[in-house]
Design an enzyme around this catalytic site. Structure first.
Site, short mmCIF file in Angstrom:
data_model
loop_
_atom_site.label_atom_id
_atom_site.label_comp_id
_atom_site.label_asym_id
_atom_site.label_seq_id
_atom_site.Cartn_x
_atom_site.Cartn_y
_atom_site.Cartn_z
N HIS A 168 0.84 -1.21 0.00
CA HIS A 168 0.00 0.00 0.00
C HIS A 168 0.87 1.25 0.00
O HIS A 168 0.64 2.19 -0.77
CB HIS A 168 -0.91 -0.02 1.24
CG HIS A 168 -1.66 1.25 1.47
ND1 HIS A 168 -2.96 1.44 1.07
CD2 HIS A 168 -1.29 2.41 2.09
CE1 HIS A 168 -3.36 2.65 1.42
NE2 HIS A 168 -2.36 3.26 2.05
N GLU A 169 1.90 1.27 0.85
CA GLU A 169 2.77 2.45 0.92
C GLU A 169 3.62 2.59 -0.34
O GLU A 169 3.84 3.70 -0.81
CB GLU A 169 3.67 2.35 2.17
CG GLU A 169 2.92 2.33 3.49
CD GLU A 169 1.97 3.50 3.67
OE1 GLU A 169 2.23 4.58 3.09
OE2 GLU A 169 0.97 3.35 4.38
N HIS A 199 1.55 4.34 -2.81
CA HIS A 199 1.58 5.80 -2.66
C HIS A 199 2.79 6.39 -3.39
O HIS A 199 2.68 7.40 -4.09
CB HIS A 199 1.66 6.17 -1.18
CG HIS A 199 0.34 6.26 -0.48
ND1 HIS A 199 -0.71 7.01 -0.95
CD2 HIS A 199 -0.09 5.71 0.70
CE1 HIS A 199 -1.74 6.92 -0.12
NE2 HIS A 199 -1.39 6.13 0.88
N GLU A 214 -6.13 7.35 -1.50
CA GLU A 214 -6.06 6.20 -0.60
C GLU A 214 -6.64 4.95 -1.27
O GLU A 214 -6.11 3.85 -1.14
CB GLU A 214 -6.78 6.51 0.70
CG GLU A 214 -6.31 5.69 1.89
CD GLU A 214 -4.86 5.97 2.23
OE1 GLU A 214 -4.21 5.03 2.72
OE2 GLU A 214 -4.38 7.10 2.03
#
Length: 291
Positions: free
Chosen positions: A142-143, A146, A219
């Site tokens: 997930h990071e 980003h 997100e």
């Protein structure tokens, strides 16, 4: 105390850079109805804050969270963490970011950095201790999402734009109140300053709602990237684990909240200022995507 010093240092840097830029542009201050000069003035200050924060984001993150960078892994867990981030970064097509662990009991993680090939990804000690390897990998994915999506730069630019127009329209409103309503003809009177401050407060709240709306959209994209890199099941499981720990307070510097896996929970009107969508909605979005 450290966060206060970092805040003061950042604002001092913004003032210095903005002042030098305005001098070079020949726009030292706004007077009268010169809206072109006013817009330049506001843009310099509006973007200076967000861009300075972006360029020093890694340093500020390390200092404010106490993140310890893993340069040489000392344990098999640290070795696994580095190998996992390296694999995910390669699959995402970005350069290997710095990897760190910050001392916090709540489960969280964040990514920061001024570009996708010079980033930092960090996870909390609590997350490492309580999450399964597949769940930790999903959080890291997930990071990495980003970083690969360029979310840090995107939100900084959006913040710069809204800062510019908040300052611009607040000063136009202040000038209107001072000159038209109060009939002041000698420079900027007290009415100008009071009206400008009031307008900045109101417009600042509206601007924050806009920025947080964009943050929530990013997100969802990071969740999708996490699902692509680590598997939809693992990404859903990680979010479900976060939801199970929802009662734990999320303690993260505001400058990093938008890029943490867990942004806390707000209800009602405060929900418009959330950097993250509710975990239930994020889980449902991934489940719909998997069907």
């Amino acid at each position: 105390m450290m966060r206060i010093l970092l805040f003061l240092a950042t604002n001092l840097a913004v003032l210095v850079i903005a002042s030098i830029t305005l001098k070079l542009l020949g726009v030292d201050r706004f007077t009268g109805q010169n809206y072109g000069s006013l817009l330049i003035y506001c843009a310099v200050f509006g973007f200076a804050g967000s861009l300075v924060s972006l360029f020093i984001s890694k340093w500020m993150a390390k200092m404010s969270t106490g993140t310890e960078i893993i340069s040489q892994p000392r344990t098999r867990h640290e070795q696994w963490l580095l190998q996992t981030v390296e694999q995910l970064s390669r699959e995402a097509g970005i350069k290997m970011p710095e990897v760190g662990i910050f001392p916090a009991y709540e489960a969280n993680a964040f990514a920061t950095g001024w570009n996708r090939n010079d980033a930092l990804v960090a996870v909390s000690q609590g997350l490492l201790e309580r999450f399964s390897p597949d769940e930790v990998k999903a959080v890291l994915a997930h990071e990495i999402g980003h970083v690969a999506n360029g979310d840090m730069v995107t939100l900084s630019l959006i913040q710069g734009v809204v800062n510019t127009f908040v300052m611009f329209f607040a000063r136009i409103f202040g000038n209107f109140v001072d000159k038209v309503v109060l009939k002041n003809e000698e420079g900027n009177g007290i009415g100008y300053f009071v009206a400008t401050i009031f307008a900045e407060l109101v417009l600042g709240i509206l601007a924050s709602i806009i920025v947080m709306w964009f943050s929530r959209k990013r997100e969802y994209r990071a969740d999708e990237a996490g699902a692509d890199l680590a598997g939809t099941g693992a990404m859903i499981a990680a979010l479900q684990r976060l939801r199970a720990e929802q009662e734990l307070p999320v303690q993260m510097p505001s400058s990093l909240t938008a890029f943490g896996i867990n942004g806390g929970l707000k209800h009602g009107l405060a929900g418009l200022l959330m950097s993250h969508p509710p975990l239930e909605e994020r889980i449902e979005a991934l489940q719909r995507r998997a069907r």
